[in-house]
Design an enzyme around this catalytic site. Structure first.
Site, short mmCIF file in Angstrom:
data_model
loop_
_atom_site.label_atom_id
_atom_site.label_comp_id
_atom_site.label_asym_id
_atom_site.label_seq_id
_atom_site.Cartn_x
_atom_site.Cartn_y
_atom_site.Cartn_z
N GLU A 91 5.72 -1.39 14.26
CA GLU A 91 6.48 -2.35 13.42
C GLU A 91 7.38 -3.20 14.32
O GLU A 91 8.55 -3.42 14.03
CB GLU A 91 7.33 -1.59 12.38
CG GLU A 91 6.51 -0.66 11.50
CD GLU A 91 7.31 0.04 10.40
OE1 GLU A 91 8.44 -0.38 10.11
OE2 GLU A 91 6.78 1.00 9.82
N HIS A 136 -0.66 1.75 5.40
CA HIS A 136 0.75 2.15 5.50
C HIS A 136 1.32 2.23 4.11
O HIS A 136 1.31 1.21 3.42
CB HIS A 136 1.51 1.11 6.34
CG HIS A 136 2.98 1.31 6.41
ND1 HIS A 136 3.57 2.17 7.31
CD2 HIS A 136 4.01 0.78 5.70
CE1 HIS A 136 4.88 2.12 7.17
NE2 HIS A 136 5.18 1.30 6.20
N ASN A 146 5.45 9.16 6.96
CA ASN A 146 6.39 8.20 7.56
C ASN A 146 7.82 8.73 7.48
O ASN A 146 8.25 9.18 6.42
CB ASN A 146 6.27 6.89 6.75
CG ASN A 146 6.96 5.72 7.40
OD1 ASN A 146 6.80 5.49 8.60
ND2 ASN A 146 7.73 4.98 6.63
N GLU A 147 8.52 8.69 8.60
CA GLU A 147 9.99 8.90 8.63
C GLU A 147 10.47 10.20 8.01
O GLU A 147 11.28 10.20 7.09
CB GLU A 147 10.69 7.70 7.98
CG GLU A 147 10.45 6.41 8.70
CD GLU A 147 11.02 5.20 7.96
OE1 GLU A 147 11.79 5.37 7.01
OE2 GLU A 147 10.69 4.07 8.37
N MET A 190 0.82 -1.22 0.00
CA MET A 190 0.00 0.00 0.00
C MET A 190 0.85 1.26 0.00
O MET A 190 0.35 2.35 0.32
CB MET A 190 -0.97 -0.01 1.18
CG MET A 190 -2.09 -1.01 1.01
SD MET A 190 -3.33 -0.80 2.28
CE MET A 190 -4.27 -2.30 2.06
N LYS A 191 2.11 1.12 -0.34
CA LYS A 191 2.95 2.31 -0.44
C LYS A 191 2.74 2.97 -1.80
O LYS A 191 2.29 2.32 -2.76
CB LYS A 191 4.42 1.92 -0.26
CG LYS A 191 4.72 1.53 1.19
CD LYS A 191 6.06 0.89 1.37
CE LYS A 191 6.20 0.42 2.82
NZ LYS A 191 7.32 -0.51 3.01
N TRP A 196 6.13 -6.59 12.90
CA TRP A 196 6.51 -6.39 11.49
C TRP A 196 6.81 -7.75 10.86
O TRP A 196 7.95 -8.12 10.62
CB TRP A 196 7.66 -5.41 11.36
CG TRP A 196 7.67 -4.73 10.02
CD1 TRP A 196 8.64 -4.82 9.06
CD2 TRP A 196 6.67 -3.87 9.49
NE1 TRP A 196 8.28 -4.07 7.95
CE2 TRP A 196 7.07 -3.48 8.19
CE3 TRP A 196 5.43 -3.40 9.97
CZ2 TRP A 196 6.31 -2.63 7.38
CZ3 TRP A 196 4.67 -2.57 9.17
CH2 TRP A 196 5.11 -2.20 7.89
O1 9MR Z 1 9.73 -4.56 5.49
C1 9MR Z 1 9.49 -3.77 4.34
C2 9MR Z 1 10.20 -4.39 3.15
O2 9MR Z 1 9.63 -5.64 2.87
C3 9MR Z 1 10.07 -3.45 1.95
O3 9MR Z 1 10.85 -3.97 0.89
C4 9MR Z 1 10.56 -2.06 2.29
C5 9MR Z 1 10.34 -1.09 1.16
O4 9MR Z 1 8.99 -0.98 0.83
O5 9MR Z 1 9.87 -1.56 3.43
C6 9MR Z 1 10.00 -2.35 4.58
O6 9MR Z 1 9.19 -1.80 5.61
C7 9MR Z 1 9.65 -0.59 6.21
C8 9MR Z 1 8.43 0.22 6.57
O7 9MR Z 1 7.62 0.45 5.47
C9 9MR Z 1 8.84 1.54 7.21
N1 9MR Z 1 9.69 1.32 8.34
C10 9MR Z 1 10.85 0.48 8.12
C11 9MR Z 1 10.40 -0.87 7.51
C12 9MR Z 1 11.58 -1.80 7.34
O8 9MR Z 1 12.49 -1.26 6.44
#
Ligand code: 9MR
Length: 365
Positions: free
Chosen positions: A277, A120, A168-169, A86-87, A325
């Site tokens: 997470e 998310h 986010n972040e 969902m990004k 997570w």
């Molecule tokens: O765990 C996620 C990984 O599978 C994906 O490849 C990556 C990019 O979309 O994102 C990771 O999830 C992140 C989350 O969206 C934001 N916080 C950090 C997480 C771990 O990197």
């Protein structure tokens, strides 16, 4: 509370709960002698005990490809988050099209299994699609496009996705605005832009809870101060924010008192808090010869327990969810991003409950 269930003809299971301690005793139907005492925590699952949502980050491929994975999600969890589907980079496939395949699948999966979905994430510096970045829009066009995106995504799932990580972040370690990504080069006042993103999300679904999410929040006092400052600015401007997420990608060696005092500081905002997470690394030194011994599993269980206890101590109106997570050590992102010998979650490679699961369960009220 006492509940009796007839098991076959011979036995009755009697569940008792007395000053918080629960036990399950197997007795004869005629009430004669106790046969065995079973640890109740091997019977009850997290989502049944918790009074708030227990979330898991999931991946569509695993839900579809591994029936044990899907069963585990349904058994233990009451909320799901897409680990990446969902990004923005996944949904916004081109300037004229969206790809809803995975997000629709997850929303339907949750509905069919009586779960909530936490969305998310709408805005993340790391997930603007290439076509969008390459277009090099100025701030006006950039924001008008993002507004349409937020309106379309949140609007499509209005009433179905009950909460969103809107942003986010944003902050680097120490609390300065992050340099990576394009936002800082496009906007003179990035915080103002983020605030308006919350407004766009609120307008698209007035009932959805809106979160700001980041990592290392409880450990990094500078980042925490920056977040609290942002919340203050949002409030002054009338930008709607309901909650804050700290991701909790921590290690087994993280200092407990630092975590707890940072968490209390975050709670002083009065907002909903999401442990968003959660995973606890055990191979903290990235050692190739690491062995996940019994002592290490117990230490991890104790870490999970105090984190959950700390969360339970929040005022009830600030509790939202704890999300792990991932579901099983088998598919954790950390074996790729951290070290192949890593075991950070609640279920082992075979979907058995680890001591960490027990620790989490024992931490719940
Ligand atoms: O765990 C996620 C990984 O599978 C994906 O490849 C990556 C990019 O979309 O994102 C990771 O999830 C992140 C989350 O969206 C934001 N916080 C950090 C997480 C771990 O990197």
């Amino acid at each position: 509370m006492k509940k009796q269930i007839i098991l076959g003809v011979l036995y009755v299971l009697l569940f008792t709960s007395c000053s918080g301690d629960e036990s399950i005793v197997l007795i004869n139907v005629d009430g004669a002698s106790n046969e065995v005492t079973v640890n109740p925590s091997t019977q009850i699952n997290l989502k049944e005990k918790a009074k708030f949502k227990i979330g898991a980050a999931v991946k569509v491929a695993d839900l579809q490809g591994d029936v044990n994975y899907s069963n585990a999600v349904r058994t233990h969890y009451s909320q799901i988050t897409a680990e990446y589907e969902m990004k923005m980079a996944n949904i916004w496939s081109s300037s004229t099209s969206y790809n809803w395949t995975s997000s629709d699948y997850l929303v339907n999966y949750a509905k069919n299994n009586n779960m909530e979905v936490h969305g998310h994430t709408l805005i993340w510096y790391n997930s603007f699609p290439d076509w969008f970045k390459n277009a090099k829009y100025d701030s006006i066009v950039f924001e008008s496009k993002v507004k349409i995106y937020i309106t379309d995504v949140v609007g499509r799932y209005k009433g179905k996705i009950k909460s969103w990580d809107v942003v986010n972040e944003v902050f680097a370690d120490g609390g300065a605005l992050r340099e990576e990504g394009i936002i800082k080069t496009v906007f003179k006042d990035p915080i103002g832009f983020y605030g308006r993103c919350f407004q766009y999300a609120r307008a698209a679904d007035p009932d959805a809870k809106l979160f700001y999410n980041d990592y290392s929040v409880v450990l990094d006092s500078g980042k925490r101060a920056a977040m609290k400052n942002m919340v203050k600015k949002f409030k002054a401007k009338g930008y709607p924010i309901d909650g804050l997420g700290d991701q909790f990608h921590y290690g087994n060696d993280t200092n407990k008192q630092t975590i707890i005092s940072g968490f209390l500081d975050l709670a002083s905002t009065g907002l909903l808090l999401h442990i968003s997470e959660l995973d606890i690394k055990v191979n903290v030194n990235k050692s190739d010869s690491y062995v996940f011994t019994d002592a290490e599993t117990q230490k991890q269980a104790a870490t999970y327990k105090y984190i959950v206890e700390m969360y339970e101590a929040l005022p009830v109106n600030q509790k939202f969810a704890i999300t792990t997570w991932g579901v099983t050590d088998k598919y954790t992102w950390l074996t790729g991003w951290w070290h192949p010998k890593e075991y950070p979650l609640l279920l082992d490679n075979n979907y058995n409950k680890k001591p960490a699961y027990q620790g989490f369960l024992n931490g719940l009220k």
